[in-house]
Enzyme design. Sequence first.
Site, PDB file in Angstrom:
ATOM      1  N   HIS A   1     -21.368  94.277  21.697  1.00  0.00           N
ATOM      2  CA  HIS A   1     -21.183  93.337  21.826  1.00  0.00           C
ATOM      3  C   HIS A   1     -21.956  93.561  23.639  1.00  0.00           C
ATOM      4  O   HIS A   1     -21.910  92.380  24.806  1.00  0.00           O
ATOM      5  CB  HIS A   1     -20.133  92.654  22.143  1.00  0.00           C
ATOM      6  CG  HIS A   1     -19.207  92.466  20.975  1.00  0.00           C
ATOM      7  ND1 HIS A   1     -19.362  91.416  20.247  1.00  0.00           N
ATOM      8  CD2 HIS A   1     -18.430  93.658  20.531  1.00  0.00           C
ATOM      9  CE1 HIS A   1     -18.287  91.959  19.373  1.00  0.00           C
ATOM     10  NE2 HIS A   1     -17.664  92.527  19.322  1.00  0.00           N
TER      11      HIS A   1
ATOM     12  N   SER B   1     -46.918  94.108  38.638  1.00  0.00           N
ATOM     13  CA  SER B   1     -47.360  92.882  39.490  1.00  0.00           C
ATOM     14  C   SER B   1     -48.235  92.317  40.531  1.00  0.00           C
ATOM     15  O   SER B   1     -48.254  93.232  40.969  1.00  0.00           O
ATOM     16  CB  SER B   1     -45.908  92.565  39.673  1.00  0.00           C
ATOM     17  OG  SER B   1     -45.858  91.176  40.270  1.00  0.00           O
TER      18      SER B   1
ATOM     19  N   LYS C   1     -42.654  95.757  42.033  1.00  0.00           N
ATOM     20  CA  LYS C   1     -42.459  95.759  40.311  1.00  0.00           C
ATOM     21  C   LYS C   1     -43.384  97.141  39.993  1.00  0.00           C
ATOM     22  O   LYS C   1     -44.180  97.299  39.881  1.00  0.00           O
ATOM     23  CB  LYS C   1     -43.304  94.549  40.142  1.00  0.00           C
ATOM     24  CG  LYS C   1     -42.152  93.035  40.218  1.00  0.00           C
ATOM     25  CD  LYS C   1     -40.827  93.137  39.395  1.00  0.00           C
ATOM     26  CE  LYS C   1     -41.130  91.971  38.849  1.00  0.00           C
ATOM     27  NZ  LYS C   1     -39.568  91.643  37.834  1.00  0.00           N
TER      28      LYS C   1
ATOM     29  N   GLU D   1     -41.791  96.025  25.959  1.00  0.00           N
ATOM     30  CA  GLU D   1     -41.730  93.855  26.164  1.00  0.00           C
ATOM     31  C   GLU D   1     -43.167  94.330  24.806  1.00  0.00           C
ATOM     32  O   GLU D   1     -42.855  93.319  24.058  1.00  0.00           O
ATOM     33  CB  GLU D   1     -42.348  93.265  27.201  1.00  0.00           C
ATOM     34  CG  GLU D   1     -41.509  94.117  28.324  1.00  0.00           C
ATOM     35  CD  GLU D   1     -41.502  93.546  29.595  1.00  0.00           C
ATOM     36  OE1 GLU D   1     -42.077  92.521  29.250  1.00  0.00           O
ATOM     37  OE2 GLU D   1     -40.678  93.554  30.384  1.00  0.00           O
TER      38      GLU D   1
END
Length: 461
Positions: free
Chosen positions: A156, A277, A283, A290
Amino acid sequence: MAQLWGGRFTKETDKLVYNFNASISFDRKFYKQDIQGSKAHVAMLAATGILTEDEKNKISEGLDGILADVETGRLAITEEYEDIHSFVEANLIDRIGDAGKKLHTGRSRNDQVALDMRLYVRDELTCVKELIIALLKQLHKLMKENTETYMPGFTHLQKAQPVTFAHHIGAYMEMFKRDLSRIHDIYERMNYCPLGAGALAGTTYPLDRELTASLLNFKGTTLNSMDSVSDRDYVIEMLSAFSTIMMHLSRFSEEIIIWNSNEYQFVELDDAYSTGSSIMPQKKNPDIAELVRGKTGRVYGALMSILTTMKGIPLAYNKDMQEDKELTFDAIDTVKGCLALFTGMISTMKLNKAVMEKSAKNGFTNATDAADYLVNHGVPFRDAHGIVGQLVLYCIDKNISLDEMSMEEYKSISPVFEEDIYEAISLTECVNKRNTIGAPGPLSMEQIININEDFLNNLDK
Ligand code: ARG
């Protein structure tokens, strides 16, 4: 507009119809397989006396010339041809004259395209197999290096019990081993040659289908000519196996994205596999993971598309089947790209072992072991579960972990606890005691790593 079938027509094809029907923009991808298939076909035609040796040699050399010129860029595959088959045949006739007109003897584009697609898929399955093996080797290396890298195991997405990084990676090792075996099975099942099926009902020429099959390294010939020209099961099976590979890569990517986050910091992706970024200078984003996760959708899409295309097609060939190509090609390229990049990403990522271990120590991942301790001292498991629940509540209240409780504190909750509880719930003990087959303990991990080592060493045998 160059097409092979003008004879019975009195009007030009409407331009829009021509464009809608044409497949050259995508079936150009298998020019190599089309030429390979044609060469085997003419060799068989000569061996059976349907063509002369001289005709065969002329055609074969002409085909070699086309292949060489396409590869070097001297000959462009342009959209003036309807499909790759027309392109090759028209160019052959331009080059060698009348002998070229005999290439299509005893063949239809239906069995020709069935062959080309099979040859293409077969080549790509081999390529995907190699990429999975490279990934497995990297996973195996990570397993060998990290049998003592402790980390929390989750259910979980809540910390559950301690494991090791080797054990966690071992789960993916099993998934990709199954993926490899699926690819192997599909290859074996589809490795039969459809050429010679003709349009749908074989041909009247005395073709030697077995010879064509063996020239193209197939295990044998397909056994029903109608099935031969209309079977795309192997494409469906491949896209299904690819969807599973992508699902595995996507789950793994999701974990890497979580582990690489500022909150977790279990791993740090290499600069070469991260992006920045345009506005936030701090970043460093896990874009590759992704994208792998994102691209999974297009591979599933290809599977759904071909399943839907095939479901209403009466025997034998119908033009709907031309739709088997674009999404399949895209899925193949996607899976190959994702496997290669993913392997690169995990072989360059840095592990923050201390952070992983600290995380495994916090969050009561040893609570089950505390309960097992009580069970080993005669307390029924259900009661032990309740007692440890009290310990956890106490620790949460005091903001400490189980191993930070004093002996008095333990005793105040249950007199059964003795000094040896500290050892019983230490992180290393929690892992080291778990040695059933497939568990994270060192004995069991050693056994599994040896099995995997043998598996990798015997892949070619
Ligand atoms: N471009 C077609 C395909 O991909 C080739 C077969 C054409 N056959 C035909 N009878 N029109 O399926």
